[in-house]
Design an enzyme around this catalytic site. Structure first.
Site, short mmCIF file in Angstrom:
data_model
loop_
_atom_site.label_atom_id
_atom_site.label_comp_id
_atom_site.label_asym_id
_atom_site.label_seq_id
_atom_site.Cartn_x
_atom_site.Cartn_y
_atom_site.Cartn_z
N TRP A 175 0.84 -1.22 0.00
CA TRP A 175 0.00 0.00 0.00
C TRP A 175 0.86 1.25 0.00
O TRP A 175 0.56 2.21 -0.71
CB TRP A 175 -0.98 -0.02 1.17
CG TRP A 175 -1.84 -1.24 1.14
CD1 TRP A 175 -1.88 -2.26 2.04
CD2 TRP A 175 -2.77 -1.62 0.09
NE1 TRP A 175 -2.75 -3.22 1.63
CE2 TRP A 175 -3.31 -2.87 0.45
CE3 TRP A 175 -3.16 -1.03 -1.11
CZ2 TRP A 175 -4.24 -3.52 -0.35
CZ3 TRP A 175 -4.10 -1.68 -1.90
CH2 TRP A 175 -4.63 -2.91 -1.52
N ASP B 236 -1.98 6.72 6.33
CA ASP B 236 -2.99 5.78 5.83
C ASP B 236 -3.37 4.88 7.01
O ASP B 236 -2.60 4.01 7.40
CB ASP B 236 -2.40 4.97 4.67
CG ASP B 236 -3.34 3.89 4.16
OD1 ASP B 236 -4.44 3.73 4.72
OD2 ASP B 236 -2.97 3.20 3.18
N LYS C 108 -12.92 -1.67 6.88
CA LYS C 108 -12.37 -2.57 7.90
C LYS C 108 -13.05 -2.30 9.24
O LYS C 108 -13.86 -3.09 9.69
CB LYS C 108 -10.86 -2.42 8.00
CG LYS C 108 -10.17 -3.18 6.90
CD LYS C 108 -9.35 -2.32 6.06
CE LYS C 108 -8.42 -3.06 5.17
NZ LYS C 108 -8.73 -3.13 3.78
N1 PMP Z 1 -4.25 1.03 2.51
C1 PMP Z 1 -4.34 -0.06 3.31
C2 PMP Z 1 -3.51 -0.12 4.55
C3 PMP Z 1 -5.21 -1.09 2.97
O1 PMP Z 1 -5.30 -2.18 3.75
C4 PMP Z 1 -5.99 -0.99 1.78
C5 PMP Z 1 -6.98 -2.05 1.37
N2 PMP Z 1 -6.89 -3.26 1.91
C6 PMP Z 1 -5.83 0.14 0.98
C7 PMP Z 1 -4.98 1.13 1.39
C8 PMP Z 1 -6.61 0.30 -0.29
O2 PMP Z 1 -7.88 0.64 0.05
P1 PMP Z 1 -9.08 0.78 -0.99
O3 PMP Z 1 -9.38 -0.58 -1.48
O4 PMP Z 1 -10.15 1.41 -0.15
O5 PMP Z 1 -8.62 1.69 -2.08
#
Ligand code: PMP
Length: 355
Positions: free
Chosen positions: A100, A167, A191
């Protein structure tokens, strides 16, 4: 009953699901579904107001910050952050802790010059790098507080002069934080907060307006702030369910109470992983996540039969991420301690059968 250890979209409180289901048929006695009411109706405006004020209350958001609900997931924030905060000829620091963080770095390259201050890539991200320098002129330092895929978590936040952008997609509302330590916090809802479709952003107002470039309205934080998250049609249902989940957190005694429960839940699973000879934890102990517990088996050939037994015992979603392998038990806020016990029991039963 299924025990939902899925990494996201993750488990939501049963009572929130029941209330949401009822609102799909009749929202607050309006005779209309939550899916068919106007976002400009007083009834929905009340939902939006309550959602924003619950975020402020539960996280003790200080004055000078705005709270908005956006769309596009955390992934759009990877781009919106540099679009709004990083001028073209400037650098921004990034702590590279996995997939991420890398996606965030990729987007930042479009807008300015991201500098990776530290990484643990060589060890497949089982540790959080600790000693690094942040360039003095960095517009911000971007971190990922909880690394959903690898099961690592920052248990303290770096102290820097650069504003901290975080994030928090997979650990928001799981523990108390001091919002004043951050310039911007973002999190996809799916989550700990609600269904996919809503993204929470908490931003310090005085960071905005300095990017020195035109920004399209939908990608401009200030536009969403000025319009109370209603510049366009917001994700009404996702915000409603998030609001109900925030009410649930408040009713449980707030984030501090949830944090205690989460710590007890994580402790119970890690204790079994460390005790049980068939299993071992993946991450550095001091960086172990309280939300995503990653583990493998001493004998990899036992992984399939263990997964089979877990499924038979109604445990769902414990297979590790495709880039990490092994197992991952996501133990978000709404997962009850009974589900933790169920997992521990299955691990013990399996060990007994495979002595
Ligand atoms: N950052 C983290 C820490 C994540 O766990 C996730 C998704 N699992 C994301 C970003 C991406 O999120 P999204 O699918 O809402 O774009």
């Amino acid at each position: 009953m299924k025990h939902n250890f899925g990494a996201g979209p993750g488990i939501l409180p049963q009572e929130v699901l029941k209330q949401s289901a009822a609102a799909v048929l009749d929202f607050n006695g309006t005779g209309l579904s939550i899916l068919e009411i106007s976002h400009r109706s007083p009834e929905f405006e009340a939902v939006m107001d309550e959602a924003v004020s619950l975020v402020k209350e539960l996280l003790a958001v200080p004055d000078g910050y705005s709270v908005v609900f956006l769309q596009g997931g955390a992934s759009l924030q990877f781009a919106m952050v540099p679009y709004n905060l990083l001028p073209q000829n400037k650098t921004a620091a990034y702590l590279e802790t996995g997939v991420w963080a890398n996606k965030a770095i990729k987007e930042a390259k479009i807008f300015g010059t991201p500098v990776v201050v530290a990484t643990d890539k060589e060890e497949n991200y089982i540790k959080i790098p600790k000693n690094y320098e942040v360039p003095e002129d960095a517009s911000y330092l971007h971190i990922t507080s909880n690394n959903t895929i690898y099961g690592t978590q920052l248990h303290s936040f770096p102290k820097t002069t650069a504003p901290l952008v975080c994030d928090m997609s997979s650990d928001i509302f799981s523990r108390t934080i001091n919002v004043a330590d951050f310039g911007l916090i973002y999190a996809g809802a799916q989550k700990n907060m609600g269904p996919a479709g809503a993204t929470l952003v908490i931003v310090k107002n005085d960071l905005l307006g300095k990017a020195e470039r035109p920004i399209p309205s939908m990608l401009n934080y200030q536009m969403h702030i000025d319009n109370g998250s209603m510049y366009n049609t917001p994700p009404v249902f996702a915000i409603y369910v998030s609001m109900l989940t925030l009410r649930w957190i408040k009713a449980k005694g707030g984030v501090a109470m949830i944090e205690k429960e989460n710590e007890a839940k994580a402790k119970a699973i890690y204790a079994e992983i460390d005790r049980n000879p068939l299993f071992k934890g993946v991450c550095a102990e001091e960086d172990r996540s309280v939300m995503n517990v990653c583990f493998v088996m001493e004998k990899p050939e036992l992984e399939k039969p263990f997964l089979k037994l877990a499924e038979e015992r109604n445990l769902v979603g414990i297979k590790g991420h495709r880039s990490a392998g092994g197992f991952r038990a996501s133990i978000y806020n709404a997962l009850p301690i009974e589900s933790i016990r169920a997992l521990v029991e299955v691990m013990q039963e399996f060990a007994e059968k495979n002595k």
